[in-house]
Write an enzyme that holds these catalytic residues in place. Sequence first.
Site, PDB file in Angstrom:
ATOM      1  N   CYS A  87      -0.326   1.429  11.091  1.00  0.00           N
ATOM      2  CA  CYS A  87      -1.222   0.941  10.039  1.00  0.00           C
ATOM      3  C   CYS A  87      -2.690   1.097  10.451  1.00  0.00           C
ATOM      4  CB  CYS A  87      -0.922  -0.522   9.711  1.00  0.00           C
ATOM      5  SG  CYS A  87       0.821  -0.935   9.890  1.00  0.00           S
ATOM      6  N   CYS A 210       2.207 -11.453   1.643  1.00  0.00           N
ATOM      7  CA  CYS A 210       2.367 -10.090   2.164  1.00  0.00           C
ATOM      8  C   CYS A 210       1.517  -9.109   1.367  1.00  0.00           C
ATOM      9  CB  CYS A 210       3.819  -9.644   2.047  1.00  0.00           C
ATOM     10  SG  CYS A 210       4.999 -10.809   2.748  1.00  0.00           S
ATOM     11  N   SER A 211       0.957  -8.111   2.054  1.00  0.00           N
ATOM     12  CA  SER A 211       0.262  -7.037   1.358  1.00  0.00           C
ATOM     13  C   SER A 211       1.309  -6.177   0.640  1.00  0.00           C
ATOM     14  CB  SER A 211      -0.566  -6.209   2.337  1.00  0.00           C
ATOM     15  OG  SER A 211       0.238  -5.748   3.394  1.00  0.00           O
ATOM     16  N   LYS A 332      -4.419  -7.473   1.234  1.00  0.00           N
ATOM     17  CA  LYS A 332      -3.623  -8.335   0.357  1.00  0.00           C
ATOM     18  C   LYS A 332      -3.822  -8.009  -1.126  1.00  0.00           C
ATOM     19  CE  LYS A 332      -1.035 -11.440  -0.954  1.00  0.00           C
ATOM     20  NZ  LYS A 332      -0.870 -10.565  -2.094  1.00  0.00           N
ATOM     21  N   HIS A 336      -2.618  -1.809   0.327  1.00  0.00           N
ATOM     22  CA  HIS A 336      -2.484  -1.378   1.722  1.00  0.00           C
ATOM     23  C   HIS A 336      -1.710  -0.064   1.822  1.00  0.00           C
ATOM     24  CE1 HIS A 336      -2.145  -1.420   5.969  1.00  0.00           C
ATOM     25  NE2 HIS A 336      -1.092  -2.190   6.108  1.00  0.00           N
TER      26      HIS A 336
END
Lengths: 388, 142
Positions: A87, A210-211, A332, A336
């Site tokens: 990421c 969670c994103s 968020k 992402h």
Amino acid sequence: MRDVAIIGIGITKFGELWDKSFRQLIAEAGSKAIIDAGIEGKEIDAIYVGSMSAGRFIGQEHVGALVADSSGFAHLHIPAIRVESACASGGLALRQGYLSVASGMNDIVVVGGIEKMSDVGGTAATETLATAADQEWEAFFGATFPGIYAMIATKHMHDYGTTREQLAQVAVKNHANGALNPNAQFRREISLDTVIKAPPVAQPLGLLDCSPVSDGAASLILCPAEKAKKYTDKPVKIIGSGQASDTLALHARDSICTFNSTVYAARMAYKQAKKTPKDIDVAEVHDCFTIAEIIAIEDLGFVEKGEGGKAIDNNITTLDGSLPVNTSGGLKAKGHPVGATGVAQVVEIVTQLRGEAEKRQVKDATIGLAHNVGGCGASCIVHILEAM
Amino acid sequence: MTIGGVARFWREIPQRYNLIGKQCGSCGRIYFPPRESCPYCRRKSIGKMRDIKLSGKGEIVTYTVIHVAPHNFEGQVPYPIAIVQLEEGPRITAQIVDCKIEDVKIGMKVEYTFRRIQEDGYTGAIYYGYKFKPCQQKQNHQ
Ligand SMILES: [Zn+2]
């Protein structure tokens, strides 16, 4: 080593973009940045692009050449390099491009970041993200990526008294910021209650901690700082760049609630920039989960260890706070697309330092920080930027 | 976990079935999963890493309950998973079984148990390894 400036930025809308392909997204972000900088294709010395897992998300590797080709540069034979750090691939692409300009080897460099995640189903996307964790010793035993961050949250709540509400506040704040960002995936505010009552993913984290799964791309143009004013009235200088690594598995570390990769990368960047956390006016930090923003602001030195949960109530990280964090909406709410994230964070910081962030503008912002994490902290890249 | 096929799994069997770690012959530190060299002694430890069977007793450092799982684990949700600190020092990630989910706590004493871990829907392969359950007898040591 010479100083390096960012002279152009470009970003696509983030979201589940069913009608946009990988090639279209990277070409759109790249051409926006090139037009913004006012450079021509033949001036480009190299392209660095961050992509976590094009192989699993779209079944396509060889992303460096593909990006040059889809941007219309095949006939110019520009060196094109794909970098991967889970990421943090986007942040790493920027650091590699930065080093190549700082070294004197290259003058004009295009940095890109991209991920096209929505072509595979949700389960496949989740499993691909889990490859950033330790496949043999975490994932094999049933640990998911949200599950690993959830274990950090459990420990943080136990050791420091952080509450479920404080986790949820991060999502509420970042959604409120995202609502002001035209490129964000989610442009609506959400309530604390909605976050807390969302379906559980890995306790204590629910769906809205969670994103999301996202498609998107972002791009930056770099050049030597001494030439920057030739291209733009508002160049932004990279005054610090730090990177660090750690064990792939969370369990192999002494500390569960500290990412030492963040601590070391930040230390490197602060030292180079000759700045301290107090000097930062605005920051984009890696909030892949709500708990991740809480430990990031601690590890970056914005608040003391254990105090991260109180940062919103204490009006520190809010848009009108003393150090606004994730004005873009963060991972968020902005979304992402993993390989794009590290580059998109810097696009937001440059936008803020140029004074072009409109409704989410941080007043008088001159120094900004971007913090990009790979996996659950096995990689971290930190950049500090200053308006020239 | 289908990538790599059967060899990828049986390669790790001694460790996953029997909790066999490595002890550094130079400083005595114990590692699980096994390492080829000791990060503290590095070159001094090469060729001196010895197999060591771990007791399988430990304590929960932190945990979560998984509600959204990969397809190989979908049949098991919700399930608790924890980082367990073993008596000998190493920490590992494993599922906690044989107790109520709400009884799982930080600091809980747990011990090794050999279980089925996951089932591969495509190949039908069943993978085994360690999980942890609450300690049977009262422990006097910390
Ligand atoms: Zn040693």
